[in-house]
Scaffold this motif. Structure first.
Motif, PDB file in Angstrom:
ATOM      1  N   LEU A  98       0.732  -1.112   0.116  1.00  0.00           N
ATOM      2  CA  LEU A  98       0.005  -0.071   0.073  1.00  0.00           C
ATOM      3  C   LEU A  98       0.922   1.292  -0.158  1.00  0.00           C
ATOM      4  O   LEU A  98       2.184   1.114   0.262  1.00  0.00           O
ATOM      5  CB  LEU A  98      -0.583   0.004   1.143  1.00  0.00           C
ATOM      6  CG  LEU A  98      -1.866  -1.394   0.659  1.00  0.00           C
ATOM      7  CD1 LEU A  98      -2.242  -1.582   2.834  1.00  0.00           C
ATOM      8  CD2 LEU A  98      -3.181  -0.446   0.234  1.00  0.00           C
ATOM      9  N   TYR A 299      -7.579  -5.274   6.398  1.00  0.00           N
ATOM     10  CA  TYR A 299      -6.115  -4.869   6.533  1.00  0.00           C
ATOM     11  C   TYR A 299      -5.833  -3.879   6.552  1.00  0.00           C
ATOM     12  O   TYR A 299      -5.158  -2.297   6.403  1.00  0.00           O
ATOM     13  CB  TYR A 299      -5.010  -5.789   6.218  1.00  0.00           C
ATOM     14  CG  TYR A 299      -3.913  -6.144   6.385  1.00  0.00           C
ATOM     15  CD1 TYR A 299      -3.248  -5.720   7.954  1.00  0.00           C
ATOM     16  CD2 TYR A 299      -3.170  -4.968   5.551  1.00  0.00           C
ATOM     17  CE1 TYR A 299      -1.755  -5.506   7.932  1.00  0.00           C
ATOM     18  CE2 TYR A 299      -1.653  -4.704   6.256  1.00  0.00           C
ATOM     19  CZ  TYR A 299      -1.501  -4.356   6.821  1.00  0.00           C
ATOM     20  OH  TYR A 299       0.193  -3.817   7.523  1.00  0.00           O
ATOM     21  N   ALA A 300      -6.156  -3.661   5.209  1.00  0.00           N
ATOM     22  CA  ALA A 300      -6.329  -2.066   4.665  1.00  0.00           C
ATOM     23  C   ALA A 300      -6.444  -0.857   4.584  1.00  0.00           C
ATOM     24  O   ALA A 300      -5.807   0.191   4.593  1.00  0.00           O
ATOM     25  CB  ALA A 300      -6.174  -2.586   2.662  1.00  0.00           C
ATOM     26  N   HIS A 302      -7.231  -1.063   8.388  1.00  0.00           N
ATOM     27  CA  HIS A 302      -6.120  -0.288   9.148  1.00  0.00           C
ATOM     28  C   HIS A 302      -4.697  -0.008   9.032  1.00  0.00           C
ATOM     29  O   HIS A 302      -4.097   0.702   9.776  1.00  0.00           O
ATOM     30  CB  HIS A 302      -6.265  -2.076   9.983  1.00  0.00           C
ATOM     31  CG  HIS A 302      -5.357  -1.905  10.444  1.00  0.00           C
ATOM     32  ND1 HIS A 302      -5.133  -1.644  11.842  1.00  0.00           N
ATOM     33  CD2 HIS A 302      -4.125  -2.639  10.205  1.00  0.00           C
ATOM     34  CE1 HIS A 302      -3.984  -1.696  12.605  1.00  0.00           C
ATOM     35  NE2 HIS A 302      -3.543  -2.461  11.987  1.00  0.00           N
ATOM     36  N   ASP A 303      -4.179  -0.392   7.659  1.00  0.00           N
ATOM     37  CA  ASP A 303      -3.294   0.543   7.362  1.00  0.00           C
ATOM     38  C   ASP A 303      -3.495   2.290   7.015  1.00  0.00           C
ATOM     39  O   ASP A 303      -2.115   2.275   7.102  1.00  0.00           O
ATOM     40  CB  ASP A 303      -2.521  -0.236   5.717  1.00  0.00           C
ATOM     41  CG  ASP A 303      -1.891   0.340   5.036  1.00  0.00           C
ATOM     42  OD1 ASP A 303      -0.269   0.006   5.964  1.00  0.00           O
ATOM     43  OD2 ASP A 303      -1.673   1.165   4.607  1.00  0.00           O
TER      44      ASP A 303
END
Ligand SMILES: Nc1ncnc2c1ncn2[C@@H]1O[C@H](COP(=O)(O)OP(=O)(O)O)[C@@H](O)[C@H]1O
Ligand SMILES: [Mg+2]
Lengths: 329, 655
Positions: A98, A299-300, A302-303
């Motif tokens: 990312l 997750y993305a 969260h990232d």
């Protein structure tokens, strides 16, 4: 270095404070029971999606925003809140990493000018800080004022996310998707885009009752509901939606691992609801622990949030120090 | 967002980070880099604190990377299992890659300003340039200036950079510090090669103001050092490195070889016996007086015996080369082992005849027997080194030449003889250096297999004491020990401890687990255990931390290749060997002349005459040889057999 607006209001007579109230009220529920119209099926059904071939877009952009706030002073009993909102879009390409594609942030002061003494008002105006005004009925009691400030800040965050999301859509490549943390239906552009997805983790609004509600909330892992169209009060935009269970809820609670997906109100969406769901199931990995909402936080996303938090100016975050009275001079 | 570097200012490759748990200190710091980076363990980096480049006192810190860490935001390994539903193959299918970090630990090499000493600033990290490496290693103090004393040891190679690294001659060869120790596993650590390379570097860069320098190398293994005057194969990378280091890639110009004879007394005991090369191997032969001076070596190899020492002193002081009365009516002039044996016999016979006394001139007969046994032992075990009879041939004490390597080949000599050679050679060096009449101001003595000669445990031997003595006092004399061994932990602590400069090649993992290495980080240990051929880790007094360098192959023929290119000659028959020896001294000599002369002579007489020619170097070697052979002619007939050999007891009983 120009003095910060906080220093300026303190110099103008505000009583210094450092206070982040408990978020006891939780996130404000923007919606309540509204009902829904069946789109895919007349009565809500469940579909297994685990065996569906997932949609696998090569490039996906993820949008999220954060807000930080704290009371930095009082003029009389009127709180002066320092708020910070930020949003970012991080793009994930074929290398699965990312990278930040766009970001925006804004610092605001939230209070009611009329309730403040003249020098304080002047100091605030002179500092040039963005000011969000509270309504008169909100500032009588400090507790109410703080809740109102919190709602103002959330609105500011959503506006920022919306603006960044719309900007991002304009730059979206022909095969790229945009995944938004939260609803799409806030924005005409986002609602109308064929490759935008909203992933909603909090279920303040309910669209079903009775057996349909039970079907929705007891959805087994790896299953989705039929696509439906939430009913809206007023002139809300049309959007298609469905529930998807990412992790088995048994042993936890009804909402564990449950997300609601929003997408363009279009027959294509119905046709690929399972493929989209299978894609989102793949997004369970990697886990977004240690975040407590990891069961439904991609997750993305969260990232993006981690990125924004690490970019937050240090002095916006409340010092973790003790609230014991200061000693000495 | 990646901002393109402004022209002239290199982009930082990392950033110092410090937390309460991992703070930056005056001696250590941590920094992160991109996941793909050119640096690794051993890389030298520069940290610029705020203010560098602007006005104000910016702090610059140089460090060397000693450890590296990679981790992701994974909270616990279990969460990876959960996300992959227990299937490792699925773990690779995650649509997103976790955030991960390359975090490095670096040890501080140098801070500027040096005072006040402060924690490393949390600044940007850059790859060190050539000039930075010189600063970081404090080489600026001795590589430039009025009397530069830098000795190139290799190239620091990292992040696409090659920077020469210099040792300080004052700390490598005295007087500030001295000695070098190199360890590592055989065949991979490049110990012998590194010393050969470094000697070449010293010969080319030894500072003029320090005078003349030579090397004395003991060849203790096969053909290792037998071809130092022959060019070896170098590749382009080697040549480029030589050029970068300012060293001429050529073999040693002046090498003198010494080797004892084999037991036959005429064939040289070395692998440099190819007809094209054997001509410049000098025999190394010692007689009684050379041996007696170092007889201690022979005694305390197993035990320390004060009485035997006293008797040996008596022999050297009162008996050797003097007219001596044995007290039983005999007079002796002892010059050779044979003469000494005569004296011993006279003493034993005299004591036996004179009655029951066990004492001869305050020496007990047991002591006398012991000394006799030891001395005769050496003359049999080291027959080619020690002449039983006759004069010696030795190293050119007092006539050592500048930039010359003296190789003494003791590879095939009995351990006792090796000890004797070390003891005598080193003591002579010391004696001459003390008197400042060796011919050079500094000598590097190279001893391979140091663990054999200065072991950490075992009895106190003369050789070990001597090596300890050089390592402790040699630096003031210009007597410098370069030593190599596989396992440093097996060498006497003070001998290695006194080496100012230490090199490590590929190391054995078990050795690295011994206590001597616990100052090294696990990452540095792994680097040492996997070090490629041609790379070394260097410790030197000016370098605060160990530094990794790469050095080119030595420009000399490897021993192994040497014996292939110049196969050793088969041993010559006695007569041929004598011819060869004489012809070396005088080219006019024809084989038949010699053969006629020595026909029917006793070999001992021939050897003695040969030794005399060698020592005297007369104009007419043949005539001198003839004169030395003298009139003594061996008996025409074979000496009568003294006894009839016993017959096998074959029974004739017919069973
Ligand atoms: N600088 C170098 N670069 C590449 N190879 C080298 C270098 N130095 C030595 N070697 C090779 O490494 C091998 C071992 O070297 P050597 O000096 O005999 O090791 P050791 O004395 O530790 O047993 C030899 O074959 C030699 O050719
Ligand atoms: Mg070797």
């Amino acid at each position: 270095m120009p003095r910060s607006w906080v220093d300026a209001i303190l110099a103008a007579g505000a009583v210094p404070a450092s206070y982040v109230p408990d978020a006891s009220a939780g996130r404000t529920d923007l919606e309540e029971f509204t009902g829904a119209d069946g789109v895919e099926d007349v009565a809500l059904r469940t579909y297994a999606v685990a065996d569906t071939r997932p949609l696998a877009p090569g490039t996906v952009a993820f949008l999220d925003g954060i807000e930080q706030w704290r009371v930095v002073g009082y003029g009389g009993v009127t709180p002066i809140v320092r708020g910070y909102v930020a949003a970012a879009v991080r793009r994930r390409g074929p290398d699965r990493r990312l990278r930040t594609a766009a970001e925006a942030s804004r610092e605001v002061a939230i209070t009611r000018l009329e309730s403040l003494a003249e020098p304080l008002r002047r100091a605030l105006a002179a500092s040039g800080v963005d000011l969000l005004e509270l309504a008169e009925e909100d500032v009588g009691q400090p507790g109410r004022a703080i809740q109102a400030a919190r709602r103002e800040l959330e609105r500011a965050r959503l506006a920022q996310e919306r603006e960044l999301g719309e900007r991002c859509l304009a730059a979206l490549g022909p095969d790229e998707w945009l995944v938004v943390d939260g609803v799409l239906s806030d924005s005409a552009a986002l609602s109308a885009h064929p490759r935008a997805l909203g992933v909603i983790k909090s279920h303040g609004a309910q669209y079903f009752e009775g057996p349909e509600l039970e079907r929705a909330l007891t959805l087994p892992a790896g299953h989705r509901t039929s696509v439906f169209q939430p009913k809206r009060r007023g002139a809300r935009r049309a959007i298609y939606s469905w529930y998807l269970r990412l992790w088995p809820w048994e042993g936890n609670d009804l909402l564990y691992g449950l997300v609601r997906v929003e997408a363009h109100a279009d027959a294509v969406t119905v046709a690929r609801a399972s493929a989209l769901s299978a894609w989102l199931l793949r997004e369970r990995s990697p886990l977004s622990t240690p975040d407590a909402r990891w069961d439904r936080l991609l997750y993305a996303i969260h990232d993006v949030e981690t990125y924004l938090r690490s970019r937050t100016p240090r002095d916006v975050i409340a010092p973790p120090g003790s609230r014991l009275p200061r000693t000495g001079s | 967002m990646i901002r393109p570097a402004e022209p002239g200012s290199p982009a930082p490759l990392g950033r110092v980070v410090a937390t309460e748990l991992k703070p930056a200190t005056p001696h250590q710091f941590h920094f992160w880099t991109a996941n793909e980076t050119t640096i690794g363990i051993g890389a030298i980096v520069k940290v610029e604190g705020p203010g560098v480049g602007d006005q104000g006192p910016g702090r610059v810190v140089y460090g060397v990377v000693t450890d590296g860490f990679a981790y992701s935001d994974l909270a616990t390994p279990l969460h990876d299992v959960v996300a992959a539903e227990g299937d490792p193959a699925r773990a690779a299918e995650s649509p997103s890659v976790r955030q991960e970090i390359r975090l490095w630990t670096a040890a501080v090499l140098r801070q500027q300003p040096e005072e006040p000493l402060q924690p490393v600033p949390l600044g940007a990290v850059y790859v060190a340039s050539d000039a930075d490496v010189a600063q970081a290693l404090r080489m600026d103090a001795y590589v430039t200036g009025a009397q530069p004393s830098g000795i190139p040891v290799g190239l620091y190679t990292a992040a696409g950079l090659e920077a020469p690294v210099y040792l300080d001659a004052d700390f490598l060869l005295g007087p500030e510090a001295a000695h070098l120790n190199i360890s590592g596993v055989s065949g991979l650590a490049t110990k012998t090669s590194a010393v050969e390379f470094l000697l070449a570097s010293i010969f080319e860069h030894f500072p003029a103001h320090k005078g003349r320098v030579a090397a004395l190398c003991f060849n203790v293994k096969g053909p290792d050092l037998c071809f130092l005057d022959r060019p070896g194969a170098l590749d382009d990378a080697d040549r480029r490195r030589y050029e970068r280091l300012g060293i001429t890639p050529q073999p040693f110009e002046r090498v003198r070889y010494y080797a004892p004879f084999k037991a036959d007394g005429v064939n040289l005991n070395t692998l440099r016996t190819h007809p094209d090369l054997v001509g410049d191997v000098e025999p190394l032969v010692w007689g009684l007086s050379e041996v007696l001076d170092f007889a201690e070596v022979l005694l305390n190899r197993d035990d320390i015996d004060a009485k035997a020492d006293a008797f040996i002193d008596f022999l050297s002081d009162r008996v050797l080369n003097k007219e001596f009365d044995d007290g039983f009516g005999g007079s002796h002039r002892v010059q050779t082992f044979a003469d000494l044996n005569g004296l011993f016999r006279a003493i034993f016979d005299g004591l036996e005849l004179s009655g029951r006394s066990d004492m001869w001139r305050t020496h007990h007969i047991a002591t006398i027997r012991k000394v006799r046994n030891r001395l005769s032992n050496i003359s049999t075990r080291c027959k080619g080194l020690v002449t039983d009879d006759g004069p010696s041939s030795d190293l050119p004490w007092g006539r050592f030449e500048d930039r010359t390597v003296y190789v003494v080949d003791v590879a095939n000599v009995d351990p006792l003889g090796q000890d004797l050679v070390f003891a005598r050679a080193v003591s002579k060096l010391r004696e001459h250096l003390e008197r400042r009449d060796l011919g050079v101001e500094a000598v590097v003595v190279f001893v391979d297999e140091l663990n054999k000669y200065a072991p950490g445990d075992g009895p106190e031997t003369y050789v070990r004491k001597m090596l300890l003595d050089i390592s402790e006092r040699g630096r003031y004399l210009g007597l410098v020990l370069f030593a190599a061994e596989q396992f440093r932990s097996q060498v006497h602590r003070r001998v290695v401890g006194n080496a100012g400069t230490t090199l490590f090649g590929r190391m054995d993992a078990d050795e690295l687990a011994t206590p001597g290495y616990h100052v090294l980080s696990p990452a540095v240990k792994i680097k040492l255990a996997t070090l490629p051929i041609g790379e070394l880790m260097v410790r030197h007094p000016h370098f605060t931390q160990p530094i990794f360098v790469r050095f080119p192959r030595p420009a000399v023929l490897r021993g192994r290749d040497g014996v292939e290119r110049f196969p050793p000659a088969a041993d010559l028959p006695f007569e041929e060997a004598v011819v060869r020896q004489l012809a070396r001294l005088d080219r006019r000599i024809r084989p038949n002349q010699v053969k006629d002369l020595i026909a029917e002579r006793r070999p001992d007489d021939v050897r003695r005459a040969l030794a005399a020619v060698r020592r005297t170097r007369p104009d007419d070697a043949l005539a001198y040889f003839r004169r030395m052979l003298g009139a003594r002619v061996a008996p025409a007939t074979a000496p009568a057999r003294e006894a009839v050999p016993p017959l096998n007891p074959i029974s004739e009983e017919p069973y």
